[in-house]
Structures are given as C-alpha cells and as structure tokens.
Design a protein around this motif. Sequence first.
Motif, short mmCIF file in Angstrom:
data_model
loop_
_atom_site.label_atom_id
_atom_site.label_comp_id
_atom_site.label_asym_id
_atom_site.label_seq_id
_atom_site.Cartn_x
_atom_site.Cartn_y
_atom_site.Cartn_z
N GLN A 197 0.84 -1.21 0.00
CA GLN A 197 0.00 0.00 0.00
C GLN A 197 0.87 1.26 0.00
OE1 GLN A 197 -2.24 -1.17 3.53
NE2 GLN A 197 -4.14 -1.03 2.34
N VAL A 198 1.92 1.23 0.80
CA VAL A 198 2.83 2.38 0.87
C VAL A 198 3.48 2.60 -0.49
CG1 VAL A 198 4.95 3.27 1.89
CG2 VAL A 198 3.28 2.09 3.33
N LYS A 247 1.91 7.34 7.20
CA LYS A 247 1.05 8.07 8.13
C LYS A 247 -0.31 8.39 7.52
CE LYS A 247 4.62 10.23 11.00
NZ LYS A 247 5.21 11.51 11.46
N ALA A 248 -0.30 8.76 6.23
CA ALA A 248 -1.56 9.07 5.55
C ALA A 248 -2.44 7.83 5.43
CB ALA A 248 -1.28 9.65 4.16
N LEU A 249 -1.84 6.69 5.14
CA LEU A 249 -2.59 5.44 5.04
C LEU A 249 -3.15 5.03 6.39
CD1 LEU A 249 -0.25 3.51 2.59
CD2 LEU A 249 -2.69 3.93 2.22
N GLU A 250 -2.39 5.23 7.45
CA GLU A 250 -2.89 4.92 8.79
C GLU A 250 -4.08 5.80 9.13
OE1 GLU A 250 0.61 5.47 11.11
OE2 GLU A 250 1.34 3.41 10.78
N GLU A 251 -3.98 7.08 8.75
CA GLU A 251 -5.06 8.02 9.01
C GLU A 251 -6.31 7.67 8.19
OE1 GLU A 251 -5.86 12.86 8.71
OE2 GLU A 251 -3.81 12.07 8.73
N ASP A 258 -7.11 3.13 3.11
CA ASP A 258 -7.73 3.54 1.85
C ASP A 258 -6.74 4.40 1.06
OD1 ASP A 258 -9.19 4.95 -0.16
OD2 ASP A 258 -11.05 4.60 0.93
N VAL A 259 -6.22 3.84 -0.04
CA VAL A 259 -5.18 4.53 -0.80
C VAL A 259 -5.68 5.83 -1.40
CG1 VAL A 259 -3.62 4.36 -2.79
CG2 VAL A 259 -3.94 2.38 -1.31
N THR A 260 -6.90 5.82 -1.93
CA THR A 260 -7.47 7.04 -2.53
C THR A 260 -7.62 8.15 -1.50
OG1 THR A 260 -8.68 5.73 -4.17
CG2 THR A 260 -9.42 7.99 -3.80
N LYS A 261 -8.17 7.79 -0.35
CA LYS A 261 -8.35 8.78 0.71
C LYS A 261 -7.01 9.26 1.23
CE LYS A 261 -10.71 9.55 5.12
NZ LYS A 261 -11.54 8.93 6.19
N ALA A 262 -6.04 8.35 1.31
CA ALA A 262 -4.70 8.73 1.77
C ALA A 262 -4.08 9.74 0.81
CB ALA A 262 -3.82 7.49 1.89
N GLY A 263 -4.30 9.54 -0.49
CA GLY A 263 -3.81 10.49 -1.48
C GLY A 263 -4.41 11.87 -1.28
#
Length: 216
Positions: free
Chosen positions: A7-8, A24-28, A32-37
């Motif tokens: 995922q990272v 950190k974005a993925l954990e937050e 969800d990769v799209t949301k992390a982006g």
Amino acid sequence: MAVTAAQVKELREKTGAGMLDCKKALEEANGDVTKAGEILREKGLAAAANKAGRIATEGVVESYIHANGRIGVLVEINCETDFVAKTDSFKEFARDVAMQIAAANPKYVRREEVPTEELEKEKEILKAQALNEGKPEKIVEKMVEGRIGKYYEEFCLMEQSFIKDPDKTIETLVKEKVATIGENISIRRFARFELGEGLEKKVDNFVEEVMAQVKQ
C-alpha cells in the motif's frame, strides 16, 4: 488496520510523497489509498513531490552559534529564486534547520550519503549484537535492517525528528515548506563545529542546552 508495504509503495508511486508521509496518511485513512492520497494533497505533500526535480540554485548559507559559543553550524539551503530566499519565512526555516543540526548532531544530510564502508561496518556490528542476544540466525538479517533504519534516523538529517515538533521529520518539514512557498527546496550541505571536538575534555550535554534555548 495495519498498513502494508504494498500500500505504501502504491501511494508513493501515485503521489511521489515520502515513505513515512505515505505510511502516516494510510494509517489516518485506515488503509484507503485514494483517501490517503487526498490527505497528502490537503497537506501539500503530494504537490511538494512534484516540485522536487526543479532546479534550486538560490538560497542562503545560514549560521547558528550556540549562546555560549561552544557549538557552531553553517548550512546551505537552496531554493529556486532570490526573492524567496530573502523572505522571513525562508530565513526562519533555515534557522530552524541550523538549530536542528546543532542539537541533533547529524553526520549526513540524507541516507544516500552514508559511505558503503561505514554502512557495512554498522551492519556487522548490529549482526554481532543480535547474535550475542541469542536471536535465531534466520531472523537476524531482518533485525539488522530494522536497526539500520534507526541508524538513519539518528545520523541522517532528513530522517531525524524535528526538535520543535518530534511528530514530523526534517523531510516532512521541507515538504511542508515547499508546499507553502511553491518552490523546490534542498538542504545541500552543512558543517557543525563543537569546541574541543576530538580532544579529551569534560563531557557536557550540549543537546539539552540547545533545546533549552529553542524553548525560550
């Protein structure tokens, strides 16, 4: 949920943001990769990655002398235009980086600068330590890689925790500044001097002294 290396990697390829920022974005975003982006874009980190290849030849050579004159730092930080280099925001950023170097005493700007010989020697030491701890040899290599990561965090400026905000690294601080000013920024090189360095002397905790001054 646990974030996977796959995922990272996917998020890094999509945004160009740093590995730690992606994690950190993925954990937050709960994986969800799209949301992390979207989170990275909101923080300006994805935009910062897009500027990383632009030429930065202007900037400043910032100096920091600890109050008692026992530690001195010179650091060259580049940006794209002389206009940005003269702004208070850029000067404050350069000052923070110089103070970071004084307090945290890195040896290199980034991990790519660590000499191969030094890295291999460190791995040998870490492997011997793990074996002496009685760890099974089949997992020793993984342990060494994990501990090498800690080595980078200690000695490479870009991977150190920022002394004013330990929740972010210097790499993250740079990307945030890039997103704010709209220009590429590069910490090129630094020199750190400590009075009596290399000589037999009384050991003082200069890091605590620098941190005390930062908080004033």
